[in-house]
Write an enzyme that holds these catalytic residues in place. Structure first.
Site, PDB file in Angstrom:
ATOM      1  N   CYS A 169       1.237  -1.241  -0.414  1.00  0.00           N
ATOM      2  CA  CYS A 169      -0.780   0.285   0.524  1.00  0.00           C
ATOM      3  C   CYS A 169       0.336   1.204   0.137  1.00  0.00           C
ATOM      4  O   CYS A 169       2.103   1.063   0.530  1.00  0.00           O
ATOM      5  CB  CYS A 169      -0.735   0.140   1.574  1.00  0.00           C
ATOM      6  N   LYS A 175       4.998  -4.065  -6.282  1.00  0.00           N
ATOM      7  CA  LYS A 175       6.592  -3.786  -6.041  1.00  0.00           C
ATOM      8  C   LYS A 175       7.447  -3.997  -5.258  1.00  0.00           C
ATOM      9  O   LYS A 175       8.629  -4.517  -4.953  1.00  0.00           O
ATOM     10  CB  LYS A 175       6.916  -2.405  -6.874  1.00  0.00           C
TER      11      LYS A 175
HETATM   12  C1  G6P Z   1       8.307  -8.184  -5.448  1.00  0.00           C
HETATM   13  C2  G6P Z   1       8.593  -7.771  -6.548  1.00  0.00           C
HETATM   14  C3  G6P Z   1       9.575  -8.492  -7.392  1.00  0.00           C
HETATM   15  C4  G6P Z   1      10.821  -8.408  -5.822  1.00  0.00           C
HETATM   16  C5  G6P Z   1      10.541  -9.204  -4.719  1.00  0.00           C
HETATM   17  C6  G6P Z   1      11.113  -8.721  -4.074  1.00  0.00           C
HETATM   18  O1  G6P Z   1       7.538  -9.541  -5.360  1.00  0.00           O
HETATM   19  O2  G6P Z   1       7.444  -7.860  -7.754  1.00  0.00           O
HETATM   20  O3  G6P Z   1      10.258  -7.642  -8.849  1.00  0.00           O
HETATM   21  O4  G6P Z   1      11.869  -9.094  -6.808  1.00  0.00           O
HETATM   22  O5  G6P Z   1       9.105  -8.406  -3.896  1.00  0.00           O
HETATM   23  O6  G6P Z   1      12.045  -7.514  -3.672  1.00  0.00           O
HETATM   24  P1  G6P Z   1      13.322  -6.959  -3.302  1.00  0.00           P
HETATM   25  O7  G6P Z   1      12.478  -5.407  -2.913  1.00  0.00           O
HETATM   26  O8  G6P Z   1      13.350  -7.415  -1.890  1.00  0.00           O
HETATM   27  O9  G6P Z   1      14.278  -6.748  -3.797  1.00  0.00           O
END
Ligand code: G6P
Length: 599
Positions: free
Chosen positions: A2, A594
């Site tokens: 959020c 994200k």
């Molecule tokens: C979410 C995003 C991914 C990312 C993952 C880990 O699932 O959609 O793209 O790889 O989180 O996020 P981070 O910010 O810890 O790399």
């Protein structure tokens, strides 16, 4: 998850809030809402769906208030509809809150509140906070928020308004929150892009801190009451850096930005044929490395294991952060935990880090977002300097993470008293240029994408350093095109996946040169003899594989251990073009966000 934004100042708040929400949409887009304080009245508009739906509402333009809060939601409790959209209110509609996080004891609190006559209208955990504040409110919102939060178990990034008070009260535990300091105006937001257009002066709130924000002043306290003095950070990113710059989607922009992003990861870190990074760590005391991460970052962690064991000889393990935090791992002070995270805010990664710290491990972060929570929790770290990544599907963060792991592994080797071969350093410096060459395959990949856009399934196969690349290629495809895809170590197909192969199954082989090249060719033969369609990623000039494969994509040759960085580029492009040709919203895939700041 959020996104939260708040504003208090002299300007009309609604356009600022809507604009800010749009920049936070990557944090979730199930519903959006805004609440402003106008003539001692809280005026609210909420909509199911994306921020564009909220922005379309004609009443938004009629709001003239200079104080307000807004929210974009990624549903955790209660389905995504208007009733569950934030802001949420107390019984009398005097108090409005927006919340990011999860209130773990909300059921117990709800029962208690209902006993005292509160009517809870939504299915969310968040609404409970508004009612708790109401329960404690005695003409002082700050005091009531503190008392309410004392009862709450779980995570919150919170902003609250009371119709009789000209201020915003915000607090955080576990969910990110920043304050933007302007000239006669103040902002609060979950992330910098939301306010960057208005101010570059930012304060990061820490866990268990609360701030009272007025238009020309703020006061920050611990939830226990003591005042806290915080530094104001000057943000260097420009507004332009976070815009699409002519690309159809952020993801495409970020794919093409990789040569520059990786130059930035390398910048200043190679000097006189040596790796120079300022990591505060005595590697001689480390007996084992544990890497934890989620999603795409977990794939770079897997490559990190191969790299660290090969280059440094230190035993390395990899764990999903979500598994590590709950499986009572054996960790001690001889261990180094490396956490990899683009956002620096992923809840599971943060919890795994805290668990390892508690058990005495040294900790190192490989993070992109400067000043994020993980960077403030670790003992030491390496920033990616890849610039903001907005597309939900991670691209440039992945390649810069692998590069940062290479840099760390080589630096460790130096600290172990060994010299790094000049050739290796030269090849490292060539990586950005080789990515540019790989990007030139774009047009060819568009044609391939067109051919395979209607496939129902895909297999991605690789070995050694490129097994995690197969996983990443499959993840990219499934997350944005919704085509079912699986990544496997190529030799494993005979233990199951080979049963799926028929004339309709595209199989992507990552088959660049390595000491396993012959074995990969045998795996291709196994697929070929079952009529599978082979798309092979090969080095320029490879003739043997061209004879077997139905389609080839050529990439420049590099050392096997550096090859994941180059090889993933065509796979990112393939996933992107398939999703785009299917007319899907590449930057905002369904059900994903994200930054996953809830577990
Ligand atoms: C979410 C995003 C991914 C990312 C993952 C880990 O699932 O959609 O793209 O790889 O989180 O996020 P981070 O910010 O810890 O790399």
């Amino acid at each position: 998850m959020c996104g939260i934004i708040g504003y208090i100042g002299q300007r009309k708040t609604a356009p600022i809030l809507i604009n800010g929400l749009a920049k936070l949409e990557y944090r979730g887009y199930d519903s959006a809402g805004i609440c402003v304080l106008e003539d001692q009245e809280l005026k609210t508009i909420k909509k199911k769906g994306m921020i564009a739906e909220l922005a379309k509402d004609k009443n938004i333009n009629n709001l003239s208030a200079v104080l307000g809060i807004a929210h974009t939601r990624w549903a955790t409790h209660g389905e995504p509809n208007e009733r569950n959209a934030h802001p949420h209110f107390d019984c009398d509609g005097n108090i409005a809150i927006v919340h990011n996080g999860i209130i773990e004891n909300h059921q117990a609190l709800k029962k208690l509140l209902e006993k005292h006559g509160h009517k809870i209208k939504s299915d969310t955990d968040s609404e409970i906070i508004a009612h708790l504040i109401e329960k404690f409110y005695k003409d002082d919102l700050e005091e009531a928020v503190i008392q309410a939060l004392n009862l709450i178990e779980g995570a919150f990034g919170l902003a609250a308004l009371h119709k009789n008070e000209n201020r915003i009260v915000v607090a955080r535990r576990g969910s990110p929150l920043i304050i933007g300091v302007g000239d006669g105006e103040m902002f609060v937001a979950s992330d910098i892009p939301a306010i960057l257009e208005y101010t570059k002066r930012v304060i990061y709130l820490n866990d268990d801190e609360l701030a009272v924000i007025e238009k020309d002043k703020y006061q920050i306290k611990k939830l226990t009451g003591e005042n806290v003095d915080k530094e104001i950070h000057e943000i260097k990113w420009t507004v332009d850096q976070i815009a699409k710059q002519g690309y159809k989607y952020f993801m495409l922009k970020e794919i093409f930005e990789q040569p520059e992003a990786l130059l930035n990861t390398l910048r200043g870190r190679i000097k006189e044929n040596q790796i120079k990074i300022s990591v505060d760590l005595d590697i001689t005391k480390i007996k084992r490395i544990i890497i934890v991460a989620c999603g795409t970052s977990w794939h770079s962690a897997l490559i990190g294991k191969y790299l660290l064991e090969l280059i440094t000889g230190i035993k390395t393990e990899v764990d999903y952060a979500s598994e590590f935090r709950y499986r009572q791992p054996i960790v001690d002070s001889d261990d180094l935990m490396i956490v990899i995270s683009q956002s620096g805010e992923t809840a599971d990664t943060l919890a795994a880090l805290k668990e390892a710290k508690k058990k005495g491990a040294k900790t190192l972060g490989i993070v992109n977002a400067v000043g994020s929570t993980i960077t403030r929790e670790v003992d030491t770290g390496i920033y990616l300097h890849a610039g903001p990544e907005i597309g939900v599907a991670s691209t440039k963060a992945f390649t810069s993470q692998v590069l940062a792991l290479i840099i760390f592994a080589l630096n460790t080797k130096q600290n172990q008293g060994e010299k790094i071969d000049k050739e290796i350093i030269r090849e490292l410096a060539n990586i950005p240029d080789k990515i540019s060459q790989a990007l030139k395959q774009d047009k060819k990949i568009i044609k391939l994408a067109d051919k395979f856009k209607d496939a129902k399934n895909f297999l991605y196969l690789g070995r050694g350093f490129n097994f995690p690349v197969a996983l990443e290629g499959a993840l990219k495809l499934k997350e944005i095109s919704y085509i079912h895809a699986e990544g496997y170590p190529a030799a494993e197909i005979k233990h199951g996946p080979i049963a799926l192969i028929d004339k309709n199954m595209p199989v992507v082989f990552i088959a660049t040169k390595s000491n396993l090249s012959q074995k990969i060719i045998s795996n291709m033969q196994e697929v070929k003899s079952r009529n599978g369609i082979i798309i092979a990623l090969v080095n320029k000039g490879d003739k043997d594989i061209k004879k077997i494969a139905d389609h080839v994509i050529e990439v420049p040759e590099t050392l096997d251990e550096f090859s994941p960085i180059i090889n993933v580029i065509p796979l990112q492009l393939l996933a992107y073009h398939i999703a785009d040709l299917k007319n899907l919203n590449v930057d905002k895939p369904r059900n994903l966000a994200k930054s996953v700041t809830v577990e």
